[in-house]
Structures are given as structure tokens and as C-alpha cells.
Design a protein around this motif. Structure first.
Motif, PDB file in Angstrom:
ATOM      1  N   LEU A   1       0.827  -1.198   0.000  1.00 28.30           N
ATOM      2  CA  LEU A   1       0.000   0.000   0.000  1.00 28.30           C
ATOM      3  C   LEU A   1       0.869   1.259   0.000  1.00 28.30           C
ATOM      4  O   LEU A   1       0.537   2.243  -0.654  1.00 28.30           O
ATOM      5  CB  LEU A   1      -0.917  -0.016   1.213  1.00 28.30           C
ATOM      6  CG  LEU A   1      -2.101   0.922   1.226  1.00 28.30           C
ATOM      7  CD1 LEU A   1      -3.003   0.667   0.026  1.00 28.30           C
ATOM      8  CD2 LEU A   1      -2.884   0.747   2.514  1.00 28.30           C
ATOM      9  N   ALA A   2       1.999   1.213   0.682  1.00 29.36           N
ATOM     10  CA  ALA A   2       2.915   2.359   0.709  1.00 29.36           C
ATOM     11  C   ALA A   2       3.611   2.552  -0.634  1.00 29.36           C
ATOM     12  O   ALA A   2       4.085   3.653  -0.938  1.00 29.36           O
ATOM     13  CB  ALA A   2       3.952   2.173   1.810  1.00 29.36           C
ATOM     14  N   ALA A   3       3.673   1.515  -1.449  1.00 28.24           N
ATOM     15  CA  ALA A   3       4.298   1.631  -2.765  1.00 28.24           C
ATOM     16  C   ALA A   3       3.414   2.376  -3.759  1.00 28.24           C
ATOM     17  O   ALA A   3       3.919   2.887  -4.764  1.00 28.24           O
ATOM     18  CB  ALA A   3       4.627   0.242  -3.310  1.00 28.24           C
ATOM     19  N   VAL A   4       2.121   2.482  -3.480  1.00 26.24           N
ATOM     20  CA  VAL A   4       1.190   3.137  -4.414  1.00 26.24           C
ATOM     21  C   VAL A   4       1.567   4.596  -4.667  1.00 26.24           C
ATOM     22  O   VAL A   4       1.704   5.004  -5.824  1.00 26.24           O
ATOM     23  CB  VAL A   4      -0.273   2.988  -3.927  1.00 26.24           C
ATOM     24  CG1 VAL A   4      -1.211   3.856  -4.729  1.00 26.24           C
ATOM     25  CG2 VAL A   4      -0.697   1.533  -3.990  1.00 26.24           C
TER      26      VAL A   4
ATOM     27  N   GLY B   1      -1.450   9.761  -3.906  1.00 27.36           N
ATOM     28  CA  GLY B   1      -0.889   9.902  -2.562  1.00 27.36           C
ATOM     29  C   GLY B   1      -1.891   9.715  -1.445  1.00 27.36           C
ATOM     30  O   GLY B   1      -1.528   9.376  -0.326  1.00 27.36           O
ATOM     31  N   ALA B   2      -3.156   9.924  -1.693  1.00 24.99           N
ATOM     32  CA  ALA B   2      -4.165   9.807  -0.644  1.00 24.99           C
ATOM     33  C   ALA B   2      -4.673   8.376  -0.462  1.00 24.99           C
ATOM     34  O   ALA B   2      -5.334   8.095   0.539  1.00 24.99           O
ATOM     35  CB  ALA B   2      -5.339  10.713  -0.964  1.00 24.99           C
TER      36      ALA B   2
ATOM     37  N   SER C   1       6.849  16.029  -2.382  1.00 24.83           N
ATOM     38  CA  SER C   1       7.457  15.158  -1.367  1.00 24.83           C
ATOM     39  C   SER C   1       6.437  14.730  -0.316  1.00 24.83           C
ATOM     40  O   SER C   1       6.459  13.578   0.142  1.00 24.83           O
ATOM     41  CB  SER C   1       8.655  15.844  -0.721  1.00 24.83           C
ATOM     42  OG  SER C   1       8.248  17.004  -0.052  1.00 24.83           O
ATOM     43  N   LEU C   2       5.539  15.625   0.077  1.00 19.90           N
ATOM     44  CA  LEU C   2       4.499  15.232   1.033  1.00 19.90           C
ATOM     45  C   LEU C   2       3.540  14.216   0.432  1.00 19.90           C
ATOM     46  O   LEU C   2       3.089  13.297   1.123  1.00 19.90           O
ATOM     47  CB  LEU C   2       3.716  16.454   1.499  1.00 19.90           C
ATOM     48  CG  LEU C   2       4.385  17.346   2.522  1.00 19.90           C
ATOM     49  CD1 LEU C   2       3.526  18.572   2.785  1.00 19.90           C
ATOM     50  CD2 LEU C   2       4.648  16.601   3.803  1.00 19.90           C
ATOM     51  N   SER C   3       3.237  14.370  -0.834  1.00 16.29           N
ATOM     52  CA  SER C   3       2.300  13.472  -1.492  1.00 16.29           C
ATOM     53  C   SER C   3       2.887  12.085  -1.749  1.00 16.29           C
ATOM     54  O   SER C   3       2.147  11.107  -1.794  1.00 16.29           O
ATOM     55  CB  SER C   3       1.826  14.087  -2.803  1.00 16.29           C
ATOM     56  OG  SER C   3       0.865  13.289  -3.418  1.00 16.29           O
ATOM     57  N   THR C   4       4.193  11.997  -1.921  1.00 16.78           N
ATOM     58  CA  THR C   4       4.809  10.691  -2.169  1.00 16.78           C
ATOM     59  C   THR C   4       5.439  10.116  -0.909  1.00 16.78           C
ATOM     60  O   THR C   4       4.970   9.120  -0.371  1.00 16.78           O
ATOM     61  CB  THR C   4       5.864  10.779  -3.278  1.00 16.78           C
ATOM     62  OG1 THR C   4       6.809  11.780  -2.928  1.00 16.78           O
ATOM     63  CG2 THR C   4       5.254  11.087  -4.605  1.00 16.78           C
TER      64      THR C   4
ATOM     65  N   HIS D   1       3.689   7.536   6.262  1.00 14.66           N
ATOM     66  CA  HIS D   1       2.512   7.439   7.126  1.00 14.66           C
ATOM     67  C   HIS D   1       1.938   6.031   7.098  1.00 14.66           C
ATOM     68  O   HIS D   1       1.584   5.478   8.135  1.00 14.66           O
ATOM     69  CB  HIS D   1       1.447   8.444   6.688  1.00 14.66           C
ATOM     70  CG  HIS D   1       0.152   8.259   7.406  1.00 14.66           C
ATOM     71  ND1 HIS D   1      -0.922   7.629   6.825  1.00 14.66           N
ATOM     72  CD2 HIS D   1      -0.236   8.606   8.652  1.00 14.66           C
ATOM     73  CE1 HIS D   1      -1.912   7.585   7.697  1.00 14.66           C
ATOM     74  NE2 HIS D   1      -1.534   8.183   8.799  1.00 14.66           N
ATOM     75  N   CYS D   2       1.863   5.451   5.928  1.00 19.20           N
ATOM     76  CA  CYS D   2       1.324   4.097   5.797  1.00 19.20           C
ATOM     77  C   CYS D   2       2.206   3.075   6.518  1.00 19.20           C
ATOM     78  O   CYS D   2       1.707   2.172   7.170  1.00 19.20           O
ATOM     79  CB  CYS D   2       1.178   3.736   4.327  1.00 19.20           C
ATOM     80  SG  CYS D   2       0.437   2.125   4.059  1.00 19.20           S
ATOM     81  N   LEU D   3       3.507   3.240   6.415  1.00 17.13           N
ATOM     82  CA  LEU D   3       4.422   2.277   7.035  1.00 17.13           C
ATOM     83  C   LEU D   3       4.509   2.445   8.544  1.00 17.13           C
ATOM     84  O   LEU D   3       4.706   1.463   9.274  1.00 17.13           O
ATOM     85  CB  LEU D   3       5.814   2.405   6.423  1.00 17.13           C
ATOM     86  CG  LEU D   3       5.952   1.939   4.984  1.00 17.13           C
ATOM     87  CD1 LEU D   3       7.347   2.254   4.466  1.00 17.13           C
ATOM     88  CD2 LEU D   3       5.673   0.450   4.870  1.00 17.13           C
TER      89      LEU D   3
END
Length: 114
Positions: free
Chosen positions: A27-30, A39-40, A93-96, A102-104
């Protein structure tokens, strides 16, 4: 007597827990693979699964950052310098990276860790 199938279908999938490490890595790779365009997605998936207010707030923040980055891309000329370039780099950078981290790094609730 209640139907067991109907009772199970009302319960949230996965019991509201944060997914394991492998699903979170995928999911973090998306956002990384989509270069921030999606990114969302990780924060929305976590918020949908857990349903906590803090998760929905994080999803709202990452959605706003992603939409802001889309508008920045659409409205900024190809060759930018200075403040416009800085804002573009920050939103990207915040979007990627921010969404992936955050996901990890999202923590399990205290009740879920027991």
C-alpha cells in the motif's frame, strides 16, 4: 435465532486492525510508484479500515495535499524558480514520501496490540 451469515456481514472487515507488514508495504508503494498522483490512497484505505477520527484526519490532510499538488502542477509553468518551485517540491514530497511513511509507520491502537 439469528442468521450467522447476516451477523458476520455487519462486522467491519478485518476487525478494524491495521493490516500486516506486507500489505502495508504494498500500500505504501502506491504513492511512490504513481509519483504522488495517488498519494491519498494509503491513508484513505487505513481510515476506511480502522475508522478512527485521527485516521480520517490524516486521510483528509493527504487528500488536500494531493489535490493541491494537482492544481500546482496544472497552474505552474514548466520552468519555475524560487517560491513556486519550493511549493511544488514540498507538495510532491508530502504526497509521495509523506504518504508512504505514514502508511508504514501508522501504529496499532492499544486495544489491538493486546
Amino acid at each position: 435465532m439469528k442468521d450467522p451469515v447476516a451477523a458476520e456481514s455487519v462486522a467491519p472487515p478485518g476487525g478494524g486492525a491495521v493490516p500486516g507488514l506486507l500489505p502495508r508495504v504494498l500500500l505504501a508503494a502506491v504513492p511512490v510508484l504513481s509519483l504522488g498522483v495517488l498519494g491519498a490512497v494509503p491513508s484513505l484505505a487505513i481510515a476506511w479500515r480502522r475508522g478512527a477520527r485521527a485516521d480520517w484526519l490524516a486521510a483528509l490532510v493527504f487528500t488536500a495535499v494531493t489535490v493541491g499538488w494537482w492544481f500546482q502542477i496544472g497552474l505552474t509553468p514548466e520552468e519555475t524558480h524560487g517560491l513556486r518551485f519550493g511549493v511544488d517540491a514540498l507538495l510532491l514530497s508530502l504526497s509521495t514520501v509523506g504518504a508512504a511513511l505514514h502508511c508504514l509507520l501508522v501504529k496499532r491502537r492499544a486495544a489491538e496490540s493486546r
